[in-house]
Write an enzyme that holds these catalytic residues in place. Sequence first.
Site, PDB file in Angstrom:
ATOM      1  N   HIS A  20      34.047  33.196  88.815  1.00 31.49           N
ATOM      2  CA  HIS A  20      33.089  33.028  89.848  1.00 31.49           C
ATOM      3  C   HIS A  20      32.983  34.079  90.661  1.00 31.49           C
ATOM      4  O   HIS A  20      33.690  35.052  90.738  1.00 31.49           O
ATOM      5  CB  HIS A  20      33.888  32.133  90.866  1.00 31.49           C
ATOM      6  CG  HIS A  20      33.434  30.889  91.258  1.00 31.49           C
ATOM      7  ND1 HIS A  20      34.076  29.764  90.983  1.00 31.49           N
ATOM      8  CD2 HIS A  20      32.483  30.359  91.876  1.00 31.49           C
ATOM      9  CE1 HIS A  20      33.585  28.523  91.380  1.00 31.49           C
ATOM     10  NE2 HIS A  20      32.533  29.007  92.105  1.00 31.49           N
ATOM     11  N   GLY A  65      37.211  31.052  86.957  1.00 34.75           N
ATOM     12  CA  GLY A  65      36.138  30.171  86.515  1.00 34.75           C
ATOM     13  C   GLY A  65      35.645  30.364  85.010  1.00 34.75           C
ATOM     14  O   GLY A  65      35.316  29.634  84.366  1.00 34.75           O
ATOM     15  N   TYR A 116      42.330  23.954  92.987  1.00 32.93           N
ATOM     16  CA  TYR A 116      41.411  23.583  91.806  1.00 32.93           C
ATOM     17  C   TYR A 116      41.072  22.154  91.932  1.00 32.93           C
ATOM     18  O   TYR A 116      41.884  21.450  92.675  1.00 32.93           O
ATOM     19  CB  TYR A 116      42.346  24.213  90.777  1.00 32.93           C
ATOM     20  CG  TYR A 116      41.138  24.880  89.795  1.00 32.93           C
ATOM     21  CD1 TYR A 116      40.385  25.930  90.091  1.00 32.93           C
ATOM     22  CD2 TYR A 116      40.889  24.176  88.576  1.00 32.93           C
ATOM     23  CE1 TYR A 116      39.258  26.656  89.217  1.00 32.93           C
ATOM     24  CE2 TYR A 116      39.901  24.737  87.680  1.00 32.93           C
ATOM     25  CZ  TYR A 116      39.073  25.977  87.993  1.00 32.93           C
ATOM     26  OH  TYR A 116      38.178  26.455  87.210  1.00 32.93           O
TER      27      TYR A 116
END
Lengths: 260, 260, 260, 260, 260, 260
Positions: free
Chosen positions: A65, A109, A139
């Site tokens: 991410h 990610g 998460y």
Amino acid sequence: MMALIQKEIRNNVGIITLDNPKKLNTLSEEMVNDIIKALDEFSAKRLPVVVLKATDGVKVWSAGHDVKELPRKMRDPLSYYDSLERVLRAVEQYLGPVIAVVHGSVWGGACDLTMTCDMVIADDTASFAMTPAKMGVPYNLTGILHFMNRLPLNIAKEMFFTASPLLAKRAQELGIINHLVPEKELLDFTLDIAKTIMSRSQLSVEVIKEQFRILSKAFPISPADFERVQGLRRKVYDSHDYEEAITAFLEKRPPHFNGQ
Amino acid sequence: MMALIQKEIRNNVGIITLDNPKKLNTLSEEMVNDIIKALDEFSAKRLPVVVLKATDGVKVWSAGHDVKELPRKMRDPLSYYDSLERVLRAVEQYLGPVIAVVHGSVWGGACDLTMTCDMVIADDTASFAMTPAKMGVPYNLTGILHFMNRLPLNIAKEMFFTASPLLAKRAQELGIINHLVPEKELLDFTLDIAKTIMSRSQLSVEVIKEQFRILSKAFPISPADFERVQGLRRKVYDSHDYEEAITAFLEKRPPHFNGQ
Amino acid sequence: MMALIQKEIRNNVGIITLDNPKKLNTLSEEMVNDIIKALDEFSAKRLPVVVLKATDGVKVWSAGHDVKELPRKMRDPLSYYDSLERVLRAVEQYLGPVIAVVHGSVWGGACDLTMTCDMVIADDTASFAMTPAKMGVPYNLTGILHFMNRLPLNIAKEMFFTASPLLAKRAQELGIINHLVPEKELLDFTLDIAKTIMSRSQLSVEVIKEQFRILSKAFPISPADFERVQGLRRKVYDSHDYEEAITAFLEKRPPHFNGQ
Amino acid sequence: MMALIQKEIRNNVGIITLDNPKKLNTLSEEMVNDIIKALDEFSAKRLPVVVLKATDGVKVWSAGHDVKELPRKMRDPLSYYDSLERVLRAVEQYLGPVIAVVHGSVWGGACDLTMTCDMVIADDTASFAMTPAKMGVPYNLTGILHFMNRLPLNIAKEMFFTASPLLAKRAQELGIINHLVPEKELLDFTLDIAKTIMSRSQLSVEVIKEQFRILSKAFPISPADFERVQGLRRKVYDSHDYEEAITAFLEKRPPHFNGQ
Amino acid sequence: MMALIQKEIRNNVGIITLDNPKKLNTLSEEMVNDIIKALDEFSAKRLPVVVLKATDGVKVWSAGHDVKELPRKMRDPLSYYDSLERVLRAVEQYLGPVIAVVHGSVWGGACDLTMTCDMVIADDTASFAMTPAKMGVPYNLTGILHFMNRLPLNIAKEMFFTASPLLAKRAQELGIINHLVPEKELLDFTLDIAKTIMSRSQLSVEVIKEQFRILSKAFPISPADFERVQGLRRKVYDSHDYEEAITAFLEKRPPHFNGQ
Amino acid sequence: MMALIQKEIRNNVGIITLDNPKKLNTLSEEMVNDIIKALDEFSAKRLPVVVLKATDGVKVWSAGHDVKELPRKMRDPLSYYDSLERVLRAVEQYLGPVIAVVHGSVWGGACDLTMTCDMVIADDTASFAMTPAKMGVPYNLTGILHFMNRLPLNIAKEMFFTASPLLAKRAQELGIINHLVPEKELLDFTLDIAKTIMSRSQLSVEVIKEQFRILSKAFPISPADFERVQGLRRKVYDSHDYEEAITAFLEKRPPHFNGQ
Ligand code: NI
Ligand code: NI
Ligand code: NI
């Protein structure tokens, strides 16, 4: 502007190369959209196999991410239409196998992305770190399932609780790396596997992939349990620590968590 | 300050009376906390049956959620720890039957509350309106299940899609009112039923209530399906129309929805 | 009387040491209650990580259930409120990771206990034997799931069908041991992992543990299937062989099973 | 000895008549075995439809379980292989529709039996009382589902919590009686329906009945939830009140429950 | 060629009129495609409500499947991509409520179609017959669920086992008709309801419809159970009786079933 | 005619030897029936353990399905009552453990058969290839689950997508081989394990096997999802490529797939 990925078709295999090494191949919304677009193009051509790799020789396959894009406090950072979730679904729903080729470290990610790919071919520099607890992120359930479908429960938990990298050799032993090969042979080895797959019935492979997708998600829970999980997750993304983690990351300092 | 509810124990039956008629017995956070506190007290005494009613003779049994307390845009208005959800769970988890006694109209969250009670005794002024679509609210799955466990699918849908009141006679015919009795006899009739229940084995009743609770929630769906529903719901509570509905309500004017 | 466990807090890590080596650290009701009490105390202090170990140097980490406490014929030996079940749930519901540190052999209910811990760190003396078939016990579904969530189905079956110990090296290879370390380093190594976990967001770790708990139990079956399993299990604990196994064990002789 | 049931085949319809009116057609183990045997015989002949009735003109269609046969304290009174459970499954698994013809009152296990039949034809003397709470019995999940598949949740709960009879007219209105007909026409009316069913494809009817059976049981819950329910039920059948209810019934006096 | 349906938009309500009365509005593949196309057009315009009706005054609203189009022996007549299944999904997935307006009798697949619509408004000529057992067809699970979500189990079974029509008055009493109105007022009454729905938040209605869709399908069964059902169904569509039913229908004579 | 299998009872262990090496021990309907018959005989004697092996020294343990027996286009090749499915269920439902002893390569349906056995003992010539994609076959969900219950998702997918053999060493490392032993010791080693199992409580082993069976199938999905999978699978077995694969195999030439 510079493309964030390279795409290529070689012998009917679609190849996507993450190519933003300066930003550690961060899965920014822009890069995610590029990947999805490439998958759509390959799908329109009904390419039977796709390879997902990074620029040759990078130390970091992808840092996951883009933290700058994470929502601030009070908003779920892993909502259904967020970029990471969209690219994971695009890979799962691609009509044929998507094979991750991994050289270097994979974080957060991006680690979930490689676990969502149908197979992983890696060399011995590969490592896999699941980092939401570093960023104070609660998460999501589907992401956790990607790991439970591949690993003993206690190993999956260690990855999430420590955020420490799982190294190539152990990853291969446990089976989340399908094949561990020398760096130089990574792509050729993978294309050979793709060739084998392409000698099989594409129709059969397609429906079997879809069956795996459905079964790997068949961990149904009651709406009551889910709404409770969502309530717990909301407490986390409403917390001081979630905000602090993001701020600290952007200020390049360690976070000061207080558990609240 | 004035209490929002009255509570009483009569012949070992706990009685809670919603008593804020000026505010139409709105389920404000304060009133919800009072109800939960009363249930906790009754539970500590292990009262076998609880009756939930409104002040005698009111036109509106309860108008549901306090709209002023709904979160503004960008936040789920039906999150797990919100007051309405907490009171619904408190009723479901009360150790013995909770019987709603209904005179007058019941709206929105209060309608869900009566459907969450174990039984409903009403007179012919009773009506039940499910109003989230009036307020632009994306309802939650557990709330929808309360209706699906009681009504033909097409009737439950009509309630949610039209937000129109279901009148006492039809409600009795369809079975969501257990008994339709004259206004004057409402409480005595109910206390008679409570008396019958109390002549049974409390242990047996308690475990059977818990079994009903578990089975009525046994509509499991995959985490993937749930996260998609949550994503769709978020689009609604992020929308113009959700904000407009609340604003319009507070300004006492009709909303101007544009479907976005 | 002598405590059956030792408890300690070191650098904010709760440490529980099974300490009844003369009785092979049998999970007697008394010891179980001590463990649960320790977990409650650690939980009240919100300690992020707990370590569960045995007295240094023992040959038997724990021999599992105290056979003397097993119910005689006609009663389910693994009922929901029995001591083993209570301690397993206490570990699963502890707010943060519970790490088993294993030196020596682990039997029966203690084996289930280590599989219920979030992680296992062991040295090469460790071995894991799942012994209900030795005692004529019909195991319960949740216990079997602990193994299915960690091991290939055929390996889990072998453990239950043979009751033979799975040795450290194979256990590590298969992944149910997270790390195999020299005996001398066991505790330090584990405390290092705890330190890493404690550098992460405790809120995030807590909710992720809860998500793992819920997903690892998401193997729903119909009430009809469950009642049939319970009926089959009852035939086993009503049998001659169940009674014989317990009697033989207490008389320190091999059982004479006749399959009835 | 006297047969407890009569069986007959008329125009290819199997007819079973409960015929032990002195004992109120109690579902004793002996009578249950007779019913199952009759169903097996009809099944061997592949009779498409079976009718289950009581001797003409009785006040009590059946009083349900034979209380004398209920296990004493410490044993589940509704275990999978108990007689009531076996006859319910025999009806559900009969290859074609089993139609209950009801004149008079139906209690407890017999009430569950009529709800397990595929259809119910009754006259206006019919009434249905669900009595486990009278006997201190913790009911089982599959039995509760029989009611949830037919009735609004609040009506089903009232039946279990009050143990009061649901009268014919309301039962017909709510739909658990398919047809309410005059006493004299009960059997002819039912045989007419049987005739219609027999004009259809037997193969198609058989598989559709099986599909209904599977779907009506599709309320899956996790093993953890089930084991908890079983633990709660065990507390009830281990209780003073369960024992007291049976003793009182056999001594023909009201029970003195103390909630423990 | 003549259109098989009429379509119209009145005050933003999409109206589809089945208009092939000579063929009893049989749901031929052609008509189904027309309906789906109309729904697609209305969806492109995001019309909030759709009304599905037949030509005014017909005796048969629709006779269901076109028997001539049913596959011969050895092929599943209710496969996922068959025309009936496609139109049922199109209605379920339409973005807003689809309201069936029923005058006259409704048979087979058309009966399933009305049960799939979100609401049903009918006059007293309406009747609903579920006819697969007449045609030797093994029905599918999703179709059976449409009835289980609306009716007591025993009533749904009677519909399938007898294939007899359920008349308007009883259908209204049981709740599968939302409103029973005089023939002349059918459309105006329905458009009034549509108007009410359109005054609500369209976003909210859309997501709630989707939630109902997901929950009404949440009867999960294991792949093993499903494959068994499919195996049983295959025996039926491979049978003599399935073939005979179709042949007899086309030859306009009663079928001679032999149960094989 | 020659028997296709040998059967023997040694020290109470049932031993089945696939013995049609000229046909590569193909799982023809005849051989399957022989295996099932042998299991039935062993079951009648209640033999606690069964060993399933091939003639000593063969290169091919079994080549799987007899391609000549696969249905032509338009029919599901893996239907519930087909021979492969029947033998898999016979193994799963055998009252005690069935242990596969593997020397040589295992293909397709035979690979599924070994994965369905409770344990696998093999030597280093063993290899496992999952070949439906070679034959254009859409596999079934229960078959795919056999692999998901044993292997990381990515490894299971590689087996299905490539149809390449998984070699003994990797199979052992991943755990689908319980023990890798020298060829000469295969049977003795296995009989030793059988002996250990037989020293345990047979009743306990039997119920635990049944519990594993039920839990390993507990991946419930909605009827809607299943019917969609079945629709997708039908497209595959209706395809050119499915027909071509069979024809090519029988003509001993490579297939010319066109993806349709
Ligand atoms: Ni509200
Ligand atoms: Ni034990
Ligand atoms: Ni049809």
